[in-house]
Scaffold this motif. Structure first.
Motif, mmCIF file in Angstrom:
data_model
loop_
_atom_site.group_PDB
_atom_site.id
_atom_site.type_symbol
_atom_site.label_atom_id
_atom_site.label_comp_id
_atom_site.label_asym_id
_atom_site.label_seq_id
_atom_site.Cartn_x
_atom_site.Cartn_y
_atom_site.Cartn_z
ATOM 1 N N VAL A 495 -6.044 9.605 -1.093
ATOM 2 C CA VAL A 495 -4.923 9.683 -0.160
ATOM 3 C C VAL A 495 -3.963 8.561 -0.518
ATOM 4 O O VAL A 495 -4.341 7.389 -0.538
ATOM 5 C CB VAL A 495 -5.392 9.548 1.295
ATOM 6 C CG1 VAL A 495 -4.191 9.509 2.232
ATOM 7 C CG2 VAL A 495 -6.286 10.724 1.652
ATOM 8 N N THR A 496 -2.728 8.912 -0.821
ATOM 9 C CA THR A 496 -1.752 7.907 -1.256
ATOM 10 C C THR A 496 -0.551 7.925 -0.339
ATOM 11 O O THR A 496 -0.293 8.881 0.394
ATOM 12 C CB THR A 496 -1.286 8.189 -2.691
ATOM 13 O OG1 THR A 496 -0.694 9.497 -2.740
ATOM 14 C CG2 THR A 496 -2.475 8.151 -3.662
ATOM 15 N N ASP A 497 0.218 6.812 -0.405
ATOM 16 C CA ASP A 497 1.463 6.777 0.347
ATOM 17 C C ASP A 497 2.565 7.381 -0.522
ATOM 18 O O ASP A 497 2.331 7.767 -1.670
ATOM 19 C CB ASP A 497 1.776 5.349 0.804
ATOM 20 C CG ASP A 497 1.935 4.391 -0.357
ATOM 21 O OD1 ASP A 497 2.140 4.875 -1.495
ATOM 22 O OD2 ASP A 497 1.859 3.166 -0.138
ATOM 23 N N PRO A 498 3.809 7.494 0.005
ATOM 24 C CA PRO A 498 4.880 8.159 -0.758
ATOM 25 C C PRO A 498 5.159 7.551 -2.126
ATOM 26 O O PRO A 498 5.597 8.267 -3.030
ATOM 27 C CB PRO A 498 6.089 8.028 0.174
ATOM 28 C CG PRO A 498 5.483 8.026 1.547
ATOM 29 C CD PRO A 498 4.220 7.240 1.394
ATOM 30 N N ASP A 499 4.902 6.254 -2.326
ATOM 31 C CA ASP A 499 5.175 5.664 -3.643
ATOM 32 C C ASP A 499 3.956 5.722 -4.567
ATOM 33 O O ASP A 499 3.946 5.133 -5.640
ATOM 34 C CB ASP A 499 5.678 4.223 -3.503
ATOM 35 C CG ASP A 499 4.626 3.303 -2.903
ATOM 36 O OD1 ASP A 499 3.452 3.736 -2.762
ATOM 37 O OD2 ASP A 499 4.967 2.147 -2.578
ATOM 38 N N SER A 501 0.765 4.663 -3.948
ATOM 39 C CA SER A 501 -0.293 3.665 -3.764
ATOM 40 C C SER A 501 -1.426 4.252 -2.933
ATOM 41 O O SER A 501 -1.187 4.970 -1.959
ATOM 42 C CB SER A 501 0.266 2.418 -3.055
ATOM 43 O OG SER A 501 1.284 1.837 -3.840
ATOM 44 N N ARG A 503 -4.104 4.392 -0.186
ATOM 45 C CA ARG A 503 -4.253 3.746 1.113
ATOM 46 C C ARG A 503 -5.721 3.343 1.291
ATOM 47 O O ARG A 503 -6.630 4.134 1.064
ATOM 48 C CB ARG A 503 -3.866 4.689 2.243
ATOM 49 C CG ARG A 503 -2.446 5.220 2.158
ATOM 50 C CD ARG A 503 -1.423 4.134 2.044
ATOM 51 N NE ARG A 503 -1.540 3.166 3.126
ATOM 52 C CZ ARG A 503 -0.678 2.178 3.337
ATOM 53 N NH1 ARG A 503 0.336 2.001 2.509
ATOM 54 N NH2 ARG A 503 -0.850 1.361 4.337
ATOM 55 N N GLN A 541 5.918 -0.919 7.604
ATOM 56 C CA GLN A 541 4.642 -0.692 6.911
ATOM 57 C C GLN A 541 3.762 0.284 7.681
ATOM 58 O O GLN A 541 3.206 1.225 7.114
ATOM 59 C CB GLN A 541 3.902 -2.018 6.719
ATOM 60 C CG GLN A 541 2.577 -1.861 5.984
ATOM 61 C CD GLN A 541 1.770 -3.142 5.973
ATOM 62 O OE1 GLN A 541 1.719 -3.854 6.973
ATOM 63 N NE2 GLN A 541 1.160 -3.448 4.837
ATOM 64 N N ASN A 544 5.221 3.683 7.574
ATOM 65 C CA ASN A 544 4.970 4.260 6.259
ATOM 66 C C ASN A 544 3.553 4.838 6.202
ATOM 67 O O ASN A 544 3.307 5.909 5.652
ATOM 68 C CB ASN A 544 5.150 3.188 5.188
ATOM 69 C CG ASN A 544 4.927 3.734 3.788
ATOM 70 O OD1 ASN A 544 5.323 4.852 3.486
ATOM 71 N ND2 ASN A 544 4.302 2.937 2.944
ATOM 72 N N TYR A 545 2.647 4.102 6.794
ATOM 73 C CA TYR A 545 1.261 4.568 6.859
ATOM 74 C C TYR A 545 1.189 5.875 7.654
ATOM 75 O O TYR A 545 0.497 6.825 7.285
ATOM 76 C CB TYR A 545 0.417 3.483 7.522
ATOM 77 C CG TYR A 545 -1.073 3.612 7.308
ATOM 78 C CD1 TYR A 545 -1.631 4.669 6.605
ATOM 79 C CD2 TYR A 545 -1.923 2.649 7.825
ATOM 80 C CE1 TYR A 545 -2.996 4.759 6.415
ATOM 81 C CE2 TYR A 545 -3.296 2.720 7.649
ATOM 82 C CZ TYR A 545 -3.829 3.793 6.939
ATOM 83 O OH TYR A 545 -5.165 3.874 6.758
ATOM 84 N N THR A 548 2.325 8.631 5.613
ATOM 85 C CA THR A 548 1.300 9.002 4.628
ATOM 86 C C THR A 548 0.348 10.038 5.204
ATOM 87 O O THR A 548 0.033 11.045 4.572
ATOM 88 C CB THR A 548 0.508 7.753 4.199
ATOM 89 O OG1 THR A 548 1.399 6.808 3.624
ATOM 90 C CG2 THR A 548 -0.579 8.115 3.206
ATOM 91 N N ASP A 552 0.092 14.252 4.240
ATOM 92 C CA ASP A 552 -1.086 14.698 3.498
ATOM 93 C C ASP A 552 -1.447 16.112 3.925
ATOM 94 O O ASP A 552 -1.598 16.394 5.114
ATOM 95 C CB ASP A 552 -2.261 13.752 3.745
ATOM 96 C CG ASP A 552 -3.383 13.969 2.749
ATOM 97 O OD1 ASP A 552 -4.075 14.990 2.866
ATOM 98 O OD2 ASP A 552 -3.559 13.111 1.862
#
Length: 701
Positions: A495-499, A501, A503, A541, A544-545, A548, A552
């Motif tokens: 599971v990644t964030d929009p950029d 990375s 999580r 932040q 952003n989470y 994410t 998903d």
């Protein structure tokens, strides 16, 4: 005379064949019913040293040659059923005519060799029987020139339980209890090998009690004798006829730690209902009422005995200064409960404690007090293993502790006081500027909170720690709801964030919510160290989470509601406009419907204040307000491995009154909008199911 057969079903005969103990007692009672003056029980050793057979010999009147066939060939037609007493005037025990079958509880083969007087002179009677054909007996009668009458019963092919029973040494105890009243009244002598059964030598006290029982509309006074023993005897409640002859034994059904006793209820109604006595647990009325009255009287008696014993023993400990409570020690309701439970347990442990010197006794009682204060529910195990309580005393003590509220009061008080001390320590960490700088978010504060999850909500429990969201979902599909993702989809990708990375889940807590089957509610909490304020960057932040999770595909098309909290020292001025938006609860920075996601900014002050509020009533009841020092000491004991050195090495000074940082400022700064922030916590009283703490990029650990 030949063979006689008993006309009875096999299962009916089996009622009389129970245990080695019952078999032995029946043989002795048969001897006493024959007016024996002496009865000798002798295990006979074989060639290899083990017990080969058992004999029970008496000098009574013997088996009647005239009645031998009818006595052994019939069931329930015993002459004792109609007789009121033996020829010598003793009370009769046997009435059912089944005692001869009880001998098979000892071994397979039984032989009676008896000499008695008959109308035609002295006769010898030999009866042989076997367990495999219990309904048959071989009987031989002949003239005898023996000088004395009497009977010898020989049991061979002893059963394994019988051999264990003989080796256990319990015969003396069982005969002493069963025959205590009879031997006291009629003075016969019973020997096990060369040792005489002498109840008077083992009796500590005898207390008569009158039971008031209403039977068929009449109020009766039924006598009961309570014999307390000097030795560790198993307890028993004997139901006797009016002359004290035991007809049935049962467990007393009461708790009395430290007391070894046998009670004898003497009532003619038991003899009239002797068949009912064999149906223990379903004896019916009026027997049940008599037993209830006996148990109530026993409880009253031993409560008085316990109180007397407590008083004497505790006063002696106070005199020698080994009693671990000071006269002026006042702990309120909890202190009283602790002391009461200590007194109960200490008296149970007294036989072992009293054997030591004063110094050792003082240490033992102090350790016992500490065990009660910290883990009262385990005290009975401690006493059983360390003090070596008897099985009966350990069972009684456990039952007493489990049935009283004392252990529960102490355990609950300990839990509450621990939590109050933790909150005091958390306040100290947040208030003290030096500590706020050194407490690391992920390796210290995070780890401590992972073991103190109640601070967020009582219903939360830790279910995951330091795992990627993929791993958490895989390990907690049931808690998250199977409609969220399958094991295969979780394994497919991170599971990644929009950029891009990944999580990382630092901390996951969960609680099952009783709502509609298809609904799930989750909360994700991002923990910031106490020195970090919640500014625009921190809010972005957590938002952003939230994005994410919302983006998903594994969470698409589900009935899941998510909340995301960002927890920090205080709300920075630059971010206050984000927490006070029109048509939103105070503290909410994002609130969207599809998917259902809400983001909140929450201060440490709010977390602590809400936790304190939940504990407020109990805190006032306990009259306990922990100091900062007590709180930090709690951290050192419970979470030392996660503390910075400044806390391990010593206690920091409390914050100065002039300090404008930390919780005090948050608690009082309603003008700055903190009160509005506090209101942001209340809406989460919906009992969410999952709490997590998110990524911690600023943590150098």
């Amino acid at each position: 005379m030949g063979r006689v057969k008993v006309i009875a079903a096999a299962d009916h005969l089996d009622r009389f064949i129970t245990s080695p103990r019952a078999g032995l007692l029946e043989l002795v009672w048969n001897a006493l019913d024959a007016d024996a003056h002496e009865v000798h029980i002798d295990p006979q050793l074989g060639g290899v040293g083990g017990v080969e057979f058992l004999t029970v010999t008496d000098d009574g009147t013997g088996l009647s040659a005239d009645r031998a066939e009818s006595e052994f060939g019939a069931l329930g037609g015993s002459w004792k059923r109609l007789a009121q007493a033996t020829p010598k005037g003793r009370a009769l025990h046997g009435r059912l005519g089944g005692g001869r079958f009880a001998a098979y509880g000892l071994g397979h083969s039984v032989r009676w060799d008896s000499v008695s007087d008959a109308t035609t002179g002295r006769k010898s009677v030999v009866v042989k029987g076997a367990r495999s054909s219990a309904h048959e007996f071989d009987i031989e009668v002949a003239d005898s020139d023996a000088e004395e009458t009497g009977t010898t019963v020989t049991i061979t092919s002893l059963s394994e339980p019988a051999l264990k029973y003989i080796d256990s040494g319990r015969m003396l105890q069982d005969l002493t209890k069963a025959l205590a009243v009879y031997i006291t009244q009629y003075q016969p002598k019973v020997f096990i090998e060369d040792r005489e059964v002498r109840p008077s030598d083992l009796i500590e006290s005898t207390t008569p009690v009158d039971l008031e029982v209403e039977i068929d509309g009449d109020k009766l006074s039924i006598p009961m004798s309570i014999i307390e023993w000097k030795q560790n005897f198993d307890r028993g409640l004997y139901l006797c006829d009016e002359r004290g002859v035991a007809l049935h034994e049962m467990k007393p059904g009461i708790q009395a730690p430290g007391h070894h006793f046998t009670a004898y209820v003497k009532w003619g109604g038991f003899a009239e209902r002797v068949h009912d006595l064999m149906m223990e647990g379903a004896m019916g009325e009026p027997i049940s009422s008599v037993i209830d009255a006996a148990q109530d009287a026993l409880r009253t008696h031993f409560k008085q005995r316990r109180d007397e014993r407590y008083s004497r023993m505790i006063e002696s400990w106070k005199t020698e200064k080994s009693y671990p409570f000071s006269p002026d020690e006042n702990g309120g309701a909890v202190g009283k409960a602790t002391r009461e439970l200590f007194d109960i347990v200490a008296i149970a442990a007294a036989p072992a404690v009293e054997k030591t010197d004063i110094a050792s006794r003082k240490l033992s009682l102090r350790l016992l007090k500490e065990a009660i204060e910290n883990s009262p529910e385990t005290v009975h195990t401690l006493l059983e293993e360390v003090v070596n309580l008897s099985e009966q005393d350990a069972e009684d003590l456990k039952g007493l502790i489990d049935k009283t509220s004392l252990a529960g009061v102490i355990s609950s008080a300990k839990t509450i006081s621990d939590r109050l001390e933790f909150l005091a320590s958390l306040e100290a960490i947040i208030n003290e500027p030096d500590l706020k700088k050194v407490v690391k978010e992920r390796s210290q504060l995070h780890r401590i909170l992972a073991k103190e999850t109640w601070v967020f909500r009582e219903e939360y429990a830790l279910v995951g720690d330091d795992q990627t969201l993929r791993t958490v979902l895989r390990n907690n599909l049931e808690a998250l709801g199977s409609e969220i993702a399958t094991a295969e989809s979780i394994e497919a990708t991170e599971v990644t964030d929009p950029d891009g990375s990944v999580r990382v889940i630092d901390l996951m807590l969960s609680a099952v919510i009783k709502s509609r089957e298809s609904d799930r509610e989750h909360i994700v909490i991002e923990l910031k160290r106490p020195s970090v304020s919640i500014g625009t960057a921190e809010i972005l932040q957590i938002e952003n989470y939230a994005a994410t999770v919302a983006g998903d595909t594994r969470f698409a098309e589900t009935n899941t509601k998510w909340e995301f909290w960002i927890v920090g020292d205080k709300i920075a001025e630059s971010a206050r406009f984000r927490t006070r938006q029109r048509d939103r609860e105070p503290g909410v920075t994002m609130d969207i419907d599809a998917p259902r996601i809400k983001v909140r900014a929450v201060t440490w002050a709010q977390i602590i204040r809400d936790a304190k509020h939940r504990l407020q009533f109990v805190r006032e009841s306990l009259n306990y307000d922990p100091t900062t020092e007590a709180g930090l000491e709690y951290l050192k004991v419970k979470h030392a491995e996660y503390l910075p050195d400044v806390l391990k090495d010593g206690t920091p000074a409390p914050p100065s009154p002039a300090s404008t940082t930390g919780i005090e400022q948050d608690a009082d700064a309603s003008a700055d909008g903190v009160e509005q922030d506090a209101g942001g916590v209340e809406p989460v009283a919906v009992q969410p199911i999952v709490v997590t703490a998110g990524q911690s990029p600023d943590d150098p650990a």
